[in-house]
Design an enzyme around this catalytic site. Structure first.
Site, PDB file in Angstrom:
ATOM      1  CG  ASP A   1      -1.722   1.243   1.400  1.00 53.04           C
ATOM      2  OD1 ASP A   1      -1.848   2.010   0.416  1.00 53.04           O
ATOM      3  OD2 ASP A   1      -2.227   1.468   2.518  1.00 53.04           O
TER       4      ASP A   1
ATOM      5  CG  ASN B   1      -3.094   5.316  -1.180  1.00 52.33           C
ATOM      6  OD1 ASN B   1      -3.226   4.342  -0.433  1.00 52.33           O
ATOM      7  ND2 ASN B   1      -3.947   5.584  -2.154  1.00 52.33           N
TER       8      ASN B   1
ATOM      9  CG  ASP C   1      -6.012   3.293   0.328  1.00 50.43           C
ATOM     10  OD1 ASP C   1      -5.129   2.402   0.413  1.00 50.43           O
ATOM     11  OD2 ASP C   1      -6.658   3.507  -0.716  1.00 50.43           O
TER      12      ASP C   1
ATOM     13  CG  ASP D   1      -1.426   1.881  -3.619  1.00 46.95           C
ATOM     14  OD1 ASP D   1      -0.220   1.567  -3.652  1.00 46.95           O
ATOM     15  OD2 ASP D   1      -1.911   2.650  -2.761  1.00 46.95           O
TER      16      ASP D   1
ATOM     17  CG  ASP E   1      -6.101 -11.770 -14.209  1.00 50.82           C
ATOM     18  OD1 ASP E   1      -6.676 -12.552 -14.981  1.00 50.82           O
ATOM     19  OD2 ASP E   1      -5.718 -12.078 -13.082  1.00 50.82           O
TER      20      ASP E   1
ATOM     21  CD  GLU F   1      -8.481 -19.355 -13.642  1.00 51.12           C
ATOM     22  OE1 GLU F   1      -8.406 -19.524 -12.416  1.00 51.12           O
ATOM     23  OE2 GLU F   1      -9.251 -18.521 -14.161  1.00 51.12           O
TER      24      GLU F   1
ATOM     25  CG  HIS G   1      -5.906 -14.960  -7.276  1.00 54.56           C
ATOM     26  ND1 HIS G   1      -5.279 -15.563  -8.340  1.00 54.56           N
ATOM     27  CD2 HIS G   1      -7.175 -14.692  -7.698  1.00 54.56           C
ATOM     28  CE1 HIS G   1      -6.122 -15.664  -9.355  1.00 54.56           C
ATOM     29  NE2 HIS G   1      -7.282 -15.154  -8.996  1.00 54.56           N
ATOM     30  CG  ASP G   2      -8.938 -17.946  -7.560  1.00 57.24           C
ATOM     31  OD1 ASP G   2      -9.459 -17.068  -6.852  1.00 57.24           O
ATOM     32  OD2 ASP G   2      -8.979 -17.940  -8.805  1.00 57.24           O
TER      33      ASP G   2
END
Length: 580
Positions: free
Chosen positions: A32, A34, A36, A40, A109, A278, A351-352
């Site tokens: 991150d 920034n 928040d 990003d 992606d 995929e 990520h899955d």
């Protein structure tokens, strides 16, 4: 592509990506910039040195397009813009320039099985049955209702005569795969969340719009695409027959991919690009067709067979015990099936999937040995290896204990549906602790400080409690137990040694439930990989390979337990790579 002579794979004129390694960034959780609490583009730019030091060749970014974030960016509302959550197009251009300057490539992606229901295409499509874009999505009338007021078709659970859904298809995220658009009186298909309506690839105008969008990104400088569930695009909207084959691997899938190649990639022979598909449910024979170089479809596939072996019959959350023999049988079949033609992506986690270390290894007492053993076994297969963010320091599952800690729509929906059906919440939470996608989506642990060095704010999802001990700073500072350094050596070995990228694969001891052993052979060079996939010492049988019967100590290319070199006993989770 590679050819075969005398049983040994040759590597003349092999594509550049055969000795490359890909690193996947899940932007929301990487870094991150920034404050928040959400990762990003600025954060990625700040950490590019980490990836350059690792030695990876390609960075794959999970979606950063404009999105309502119903499925963390896999529900895209504008393919041509960056979501403000992650930054701006100018920041993306700066990132891409920096990646290229460091000698790496950047892959986007591509999510074109579906869009967000807030995409302009769908908003126009649902405005009227007569709108030209109506046919860009898949719509069906409700099934007729009989005199008793019950439907003549099937309901969401597949019960005959109990509802008016067009088919009994289920969404991957629980519930029916159809949602009624009350304004127009028709159902639209969504194989994932209801906010992710499926595109109709039978419409040529839709296909051309997708190709135009892809070309705009390639013109901008991106180096290729990882294509999300791309084998789902060739549905047969005329029949929509029951069963998975109605929406997976439809008859026109090869036509669509060859057409995509013609309109997007065929003229770009001056650039080194990469296409990765995929493909849930793809078989070895399918993959050989998709990735045959003379067919001009894809460079490689992401297949799911090996990561589905521990799924029970009811769902992916029905966890089965790990079976090493079954894993070897699966991975060995893919190695053999694509030995002479085609190419595979090598991965254990993304990520899955849950963290590979927690799923397949020992994320406690033998965390270092397990992480390095798993990495070696994966990277020394034939195919292009993928490193998922955090694996290079041995990150583990999240360890969440309440449903309130989860953010993943799949996990939350499954839990709610099962609780409603009467399941024990504690049993469900135990399944999620092992299987949830959120296990891989916790912030990368850069330091042992607040928020693991991921953000100066409150992270969008909790950091793993072990970040005080497991983090980039601590791992890279370790002199002899650095997982990062081990990955760096594996990646360098693939770059430097053609036998790793192109050698013939042969599985040894396929029925042994603790030893994962194989050879890679190219010409006169051979590597022998010996991995103890267990927490107990393992006695090697000298009959396994001639190198084990020699009096002299073999040359050790890599080993994660140095004191064991030369012994016939493998320590728990030890891996040795020997030059045979």
């Amino acid at each position: 592509m590679t050819t075969t002579e005398g049983g040994t794979v040759q590597h003349r004129d092999a594509p550049w990506w055969t000795d490359a390694t890909v690193y996947q960034i899940y932007p929301r959780s990487f870094a991150d910039g920034n404050g928040d609490g959400v990762g990003d583009l600025a954060g990625i730019r700040q950490r590019l040195g980490h990836l350059a030091d690792l030695g990876v060749d390609v960075i794959w970014l999970s979606p950063i397009y404009r999105s309502p974030q119903a499925d963390n960016g896999y529900d895209i509302s504008d393919y041509d813009d960056i979501d403000p959550l992650f930054g701006t197009l100018d920041e993306f251009d700066a990132l891409m320039g920096e990646v290229h300057a460091l000698g790496m490539k950047l892959v986007m992606d591509l999510v074109v099985n579906h869009t967000s229901d807030e995409h302009a295409w769908f908003e126009q499509a649902r405005s009227s049955r007569d709108d030209p874009k109506r046919d860009w999505y898949i719509w069906r009338d409700p099934l007729p209702v009989g005199p008793d007021g019950r439907g003549e078709g099937t309901d969401a659970a597949g019960t005959p005569g109990a509802g008016t859904f067009p088919t009994a298809w289920r969404s991957a995220f629980s519930g029916p795969a159809w949602t009624l658009d009350e304004a127009t009186g028709q159902y639209y298909l969504h194989m994932f969340a209801s906010k992710q309506p499926d595109l109709n690839w039978e419409n040529p105008a839709l296909r051309q719009a997708v190709y135009d969008m892809m070309n705009r990104w390639l013109d901008r400088g991106v180096d290729g695409f990882r294509m999300d569930v791309i084998n789902h695009i060739a549905k047969d909207p005329a029949s929509l027959e029951p069963g998975a084959r109605g929406f997976v691997m439809g008859g026109r899938i090869h036509d669509h991919l060859r057409e995509m190649h013609r309109y997007v990639f065929a003229s770009r022979t001056d650039r080194e690009l990469i296409t990765v598909g995929e493909m849930p449910g793809v078989t070895v024979d399918d993959a050989a067709l998709f990735t045959a170089q003379d067919r001009h479809e894809l460079d490689m596939v992401f297949q799911f067979e090996h990561v589905g072996l521990d799924h029970g019959p009811s769902s992916k959350f029905d966890n089965r015990p790990f079976d090493l023999v079954a894993l070897k049988r699966s991975l060995g079949r893919w190695q053999d099936g694509l030995a002479d033609a085609g190419w595979n992506s090598l991965y254990l986690g993304n990520h899955d999937q849950p963290r590979s270390l927690s799923r397949f290894g020992d994320d406690g007492a033998h965390r270092y040995e397990s992480a390095t053993m798993l990495a070696a076994v994966l990277h020394l297969h034939r195919g292009t290896p993928y490193v998922y963010q955090g694996d290079e320091i041995g990150m583990t599952n999240a360890g969440f204990t309440s449903i309130e800690q989860y953010r993943d729509i799949e996990s939350i929906n499954w839990y709610a549906e099962e609780v409603e059906a009467g399941a024990d919440p504690e049993v469900l939470l135990e399944s999620l602790r092992f299987r949830s996608r959120d296990n891989a989506r916790t912030p990368v642990q850069w330091s042992g400080g607040d928020a693991a060095g991921f953000s100066t704010g409150t992270p969008w999802i909790e950091v793993v409690a072990n970040h005080h001990a497991v983090n980039v700073e601590a791992d890279r500072a370790s002199s002899d137990r650095s997982v990062f350094d081990w990955y760096r050596r594996l990646i360098a070995l693939r770059h430097e040694s053609p036998v790793v990228a192109h050698g013939r694969f042969e599985m040894l001891a396929p029925d042994d439930d603790r030893l994962y052993a194989f050879t890679r052979t190219l010409g006169d060079e051979q590597l022998l990989v010996l991995a103890n996939w267990s927490g107990e010492p393992y006695e090697l049988d000298p009959a396994l390979h001639p190198v084990l019967r020699r009096r002299s100590v073999p040359e050790v290319v890599l080993g994660n337990v140095p004191h064991g070199i030369g012994s016939l006993t493998l320590a728990p989770w030890e891996v040795r790579v020997l030059r045979a």
